[in-house]
Design an enzyme around this catalytic site. Structure first.
Site, short mmCIF file in Angstrom:
data_model
loop_
_atom_site.label_atom_id
_atom_site.label_comp_id
_atom_site.label_asym_id
_atom_site.label_seq_id
_atom_site.Cartn_x
_atom_site.Cartn_y
_atom_site.Cartn_z
N ASP A 1 81.24 -18.12 145.13
CA ASP A 1 80.91 -17.01 145.97
C ASP A 1 81.23 -15.90 146.33
O ASP A 1 80.72 -15.57 147.49
CB ASP A 1 79.87 -17.79 147.17
CG ASP A 1 78.89 -17.15 147.66
OD1 ASP A 1 78.01 -16.28 146.57
OD2 ASP A 1 78.61 -17.11 148.83
N CYS B 1 54.07 -26.42 145.69
CA CYS B 1 53.87 -25.80 147.39
C CYS B 1 54.38 -24.67 147.22
O CYS B 1 55.06 -23.88 146.88
CB CYS B 1 55.38 -26.87 147.93
SG CYS B 1 55.88 -26.69 149.61
N CYS C 1 58.08 -22.27 151.83
CA CYS C 1 58.94 -20.78 151.67
C CYS C 1 58.22 -20.14 151.73
O CYS C 1 59.04 -18.30 152.17
CB CYS C 1 59.88 -20.93 150.41
SG CYS C 1 59.74 -21.45 148.99
N CYS D 1 58.53 -16.54 154.85
CA CYS D 1 59.13 -15.78 155.28
C CYS D 1 58.34 -14.35 156.46
O CYS D 1 57.33 -14.01 155.93
CB CYS D 1 59.44 -14.90 154.05
SG CYS D 1 61.05 -13.63 153.58
N CYS E 1 69.23 -16.00 158.28
CA CYS E 1 67.96 -16.86 158.29
C CYS E 1 68.02 -18.16 157.82
O CYS E 1 68.19 -18.09 156.50
CB CYS E 1 66.87 -15.93 157.63
SG CYS E 1 64.88 -16.21 158.29
N CYS F 1 63.01 -20.20 154.96
CA CYS F 1 62.09 -20.12 153.87
C CYS F 1 63.21 -21.96 153.56
O CYS F 1 62.67 -22.66 152.37
CB CYS F 1 62.59 -19.39 152.81
SG CYS F 1 64.30 -19.19 152.61
N CYS G 1 61.05 -26.37 153.76
CA CYS G 1 61.37 -27.35 152.24
C CYS G 1 60.81 -28.64 152.18
O CYS G 1 61.96 -29.88 153.44
CB CYS G 1 62.52 -27.12 151.73
SG CYS G 1 62.41 -27.43 149.89
#
Length: 348
Positions: free
Chosen positions: A136, A193, A196, A200, A243, A246, A250
């Protein structure tokens, strides 16, 4: 081919021994769609102040350009599942909500150590091999590579989702000059679906599978420098770092479990920290509290700015005095947030 299959089998077993929950392999060239998607994202300026996303786009869009000698990409997943629903904390308006991944040790350090140990094992097991590890922090398209390798699929919120781990897992990669057998790419299992997207608070998804970071609470509380748009401040609620909305909604999280690694378990002082205490942190206090935490990198000023927005959203008139004490803060974004919080609480 038989020796390569045997090495892969041993690699998967060693990855599990190191603490990884999944180990899959793809080729560096298995994500041809990424350059176009990245260009669209940047052209629409949806990256906000994250100028680093616009740098080294050739590497970010094509892992083969990043390291031409690489033949395989080993993608690893490590579970960091919480022991409670993070959405429950959003109702406790006088407390700060910190994203699950940041409630203990910095995952970059933990995952990278595991990757390096696994990479050393691979070199010893294979004889001649070169490796590079990433977590990352480099221009690597980790989520598309994760889907290409079969770790999971990029959901409508653009994050990786796994049928086995749900939403709560870190990903890391080992690039190698070894040509290892690959795994099939994962298919999209989102179906109709859209939980998510609908959950928000800031409508950060202009369409399924597309994110406008400029409206994302994770971006606003972590990456965005200076004052946040007054229109968006009330929508932050008590979210002071990141946050999880989302991710948390799931349905695939029914297969998720709590993290085995204790370094990912929530610290007691970050489970539901009082906003009043956090607002009073000076620079030394902030650095001491968040030593070894990913939160440390945003600095005291941006963190307290976020806390003041949460105070303004708390509806708790008793916190007005705390905010009033920061109106004269040397940092312009902090003093602006303090004035906004006081005015909002007095209006309430």
């Amino acid at each position: 081919m038989k020796s390569e299959e045997s090495l892969k089998t041993r690699l998967v077993a060693q990855a599990k021994a190191e603490g990884f929950d999944s180990c899959r392999i793809c080729r560096p060239g298995d994500i041809p769609e990424v350059p176009g998607r990245l260009r669209e994202f940047l052209d629409a300026e949806r990256h906000g102040q994250m100028d680093w996303l616009a740098e080294r786009t050739a590497w970010r869009g094509d892992p083969q350009a990043l390291w031409p000698e690489a033949k395989s990409v080993i993608m690893l997943a490590e579970n960091y599942g919480p022991d409670e629903n993070p959405l429950d904390l959003l109702e406790r308006r006088d407390r700060g909500a910190v994203s699950v991944y940041a409630r203990h040790r910095d995952y970059h350090d933990v995952v990278k150590k595991r990757l390096k140990r696994l990479a050393r094992w691979l070199i010893a097991a294979a004889g001649e091999a070169e490796v590079k590890v990433f977590v990352d922090t480099a221009p690597v398209a980790e989520k598309p590579l994760g889907q290409a390798a079969g770790l999971g699929w990029q959901g409508k919120h653009t994050n990786l989702v796994s049928q086995d781990l749900g939403s709560w897992f870190f990903i890391g990669s080992i690039f190698t000059t070894l040509e290892l057998p690959v795994d099939p790419a994962e298919q999209d299992h989102c179906g109709s679906c859209r939980r998510c997207l609908d959950v928000c608070p800031t409508n950060a998804f202009p369409a399924p599978y597309k994110l406008d970071a400029r409206r994302c609470i994770s971006y606003l509380t972590i990456e965005h420098k200076g004052p946040v748009d007054p229109e968006l401040r009330p929508l932050l609620g008590n979210r002071i770092y990141g946050c999880d909305d989302c991710l948390a909604v799931c349905p695939w999280n029914k297969f998720a479990s709590r993290a085995r690694e204790v370094k990912y378990h929530t610290r007691d002082d970050l489970r539901a920290p009082p906003l009043a205490d956090l607002a009073r942190l000076d620079d030394a206090g902030f650095r001491a509290m968040f030593s070894g935490s990913p939160i440390k990198r945003i600095g005291r000023d941006r963190f307290v700015r976020n806390v003041l927005y949460a105070i303004g959203n708390s509806g708790d008139a008793g916190l007005a005095e705390v905010a009033r004490g920061l109106v004269g803060d040397p940092d312009p974004a902090v003093s602006d947030a303090a004035r906004w919080a006081v005015a909002r609480l007095e209006m309430k």
